[in-house]
Design a protein around this motif. Structure first.
Motif, mmCIF file in Angstrom:
data_model
loop_
_atom_site.group_PDB
_atom_site.id
_atom_site.type_symbol
_atom_site.label_atom_id
_atom_site.label_comp_id
_atom_site.label_asym_id
_atom_site.label_seq_id
_atom_site.Cartn_x
_atom_site.Cartn_y
_atom_site.Cartn_z
ATOM 1 N N TYR A 70 35.583 29.574 46.025
ATOM 2 C CA TYR A 70 34.698 30.129 45.013
ATOM 3 C C TYR A 70 34.175 28.980 44.178
ATOM 4 C CZ TYR A 70 36.484 34.531 46.598
ATOM 5 O OH TYR A 70 36.797 35.599 47.392
ATOM 6 N N GLU A 98 30.645 32.498 46.838
ATOM 7 C CA GLU A 98 31.767 32.622 47.747
ATOM 8 C C GLU A 98 31.329 31.951 49.044
ATOM 9 O OE1 GLU A 98 34.636 36.259 48.556
ATOM 10 O OE2 GLU A 98 32.732 36.484 49.635
ATOM 11 N N ILE A 142 23.169 45.183 42.517
ATOM 12 C CA ILE A 142 23.128 44.998 43.970
ATOM 13 C C ILE A 142 21.811 44.346 44.378
ATOM 14 C CG2 ILE A 142 22.948 46.262 46.161
ATOM 15 C CD1 ILE A 142 25.021 48.248 45.002
ATOM 16 N N ARG A 145 21.999 40.640 43.395
ATOM 17 C CA ARG A 145 22.914 39.941 44.293
ATOM 18 C C ARG A 145 22.290 39.731 45.678
ATOM 19 N NH1 ARG A 145 26.950 43.411 43.203
ATOM 20 N NH2 ARG A 145 27.901 42.722 41.299
ATOM 21 N N ARG A 146 21.647 40.760 46.192
ATOM 22 C CA ARG A 146 21.024 40.656 47.520
ATOM 23 C C ARG A 146 19.941 39.579 47.515
ATOM 24 N NH1 ARG A 146 19.142 45.944 48.527
ATOM 25 N NH2 ARG A 146 21.298 46.474 48.974
ATOM 26 N N LYS A 149 21.656 36.124 47.208
ATOM 27 C CA LYS A 149 22.324 35.740 48.457
ATOM 28 C C LYS A 149 21.304 35.295 49.492
ATOM 29 C CE LYS A 149 25.405 37.181 52.124
ATOM 30 N NZ LYS A 149 26.120 38.263 52.759
ATOM 31 N N ASN A 161 28.964 33.297 51.841
ATOM 32 C CA ASN A 161 29.382 34.655 52.162
ATOM 33 C C ASN A 161 28.825 35.652 51.150
ATOM 34 O OD1 ASN A 161 30.969 36.584 53.718
ATOM 35 N ND2 ASN A 161 32.172 36.774 51.834
ATOM 36 N N ASP A 162 28.814 35.271 49.856
ATOM 37 C CA ASP A 162 28.342 36.188 48.826
ATOM 38 C C ASP A 162 27.997 35.418 47.558
ATOM 39 O OD1 ASP A 162 27.610 38.612 47.792
ATOM 40 O OD2 ASP A 162 29.626 39.428 47.646
ATOM 41 N N LEU A 164 28.303 35.915 43.476
ATOM 42 C CA LEU A 164 29.026 36.712 42.497
ATOM 43 C C LEU A 164 28.399 36.530 41.122
ATOM 44 C CD1 LEU A 164 32.583 35.622 43.650
ATOM 45 C CD2 LEU A 164 31.295 37.601 44.418
#
Length: 173
Positions: A70, A98, A142, A145-146, A149, A161-162, A164
């Protein structure tokens, strides 16, 4: 003379009382808690089986072959929310990534470019009204975040991976 000494005496008395209260109310070290089970009993006691910690039972099981680092981005992102050509509020967003285990140095090496693309995505989100009204709804987070990412994968590749969102706030004028 008493008027000059009274504040000093009060500071010493209340300061000492605060220190004493802090020492008395100080929590036990974590090592002392680790020896006891979740109910305060000894898990190694004869005739008893060791129970899983309640916190471990709540965690979803992750695949064993995938590990992540992280990476907290150093500074927060400050995004102006503009209405009618004036700044109405400021959104403050703190992000972490992440990433695959052992790739955090790659993130820090390219952080300026990553911050630039994240700022662009956050400015786009603000211009579409994403920070207006109830900005911290699940659907809105969401969506942010999308988008973030997608930008991170464009810059760093498949090591991400993501994204945060570790902190988000809005300060209205």
């Amino acid at each position: 003379m008493i008027k000059k000494l009274l504040p000093i005496v009060l500071i010493l008395i209340f300061g000492g009382a605060g220190i004493a209260a802090g020492l008395i109310l100080k929590p036990e070290p974590k090592e002392a808690h680790a020896e006891l089970g979740p109910c305060g009993d000894d898990p190694n006691a004869a005739g008893k089986t060791a129970k899983k910690d309640t916190h471990e039972a709540d965690k979803p099981e992750a695949p064993e072959d995938v590990s992540f680092d992280y990476v907290k981005l150093n500074n927060q992102f400050i995004v102006p929310v503009i209405k009618n050509d004036t700044v109405r509020s400021i959104a403050i967003v703190a992000l972490s990534l992440e990433v695959k285990l052992g790739t955090s140095d790659q993130v820090y090496a390219i952080e300026p470019k990553l911050r630039d693309t994240f700022l662009q995505a956050l400015f786009d989100h603000a211009s579409l009204g994403g920070f207006d009204g109830a900005f911290a709804t699940t659907e809105n987070l969401i969506r942010i975040r999308r988008s973030l990412k997608e930008q991170a994968v464009n810059v760093l590749g498949d090591i991400v991976n993501d994204v945060l969102i570790t902190d988000i706030a809005r300060q209205d004028n």
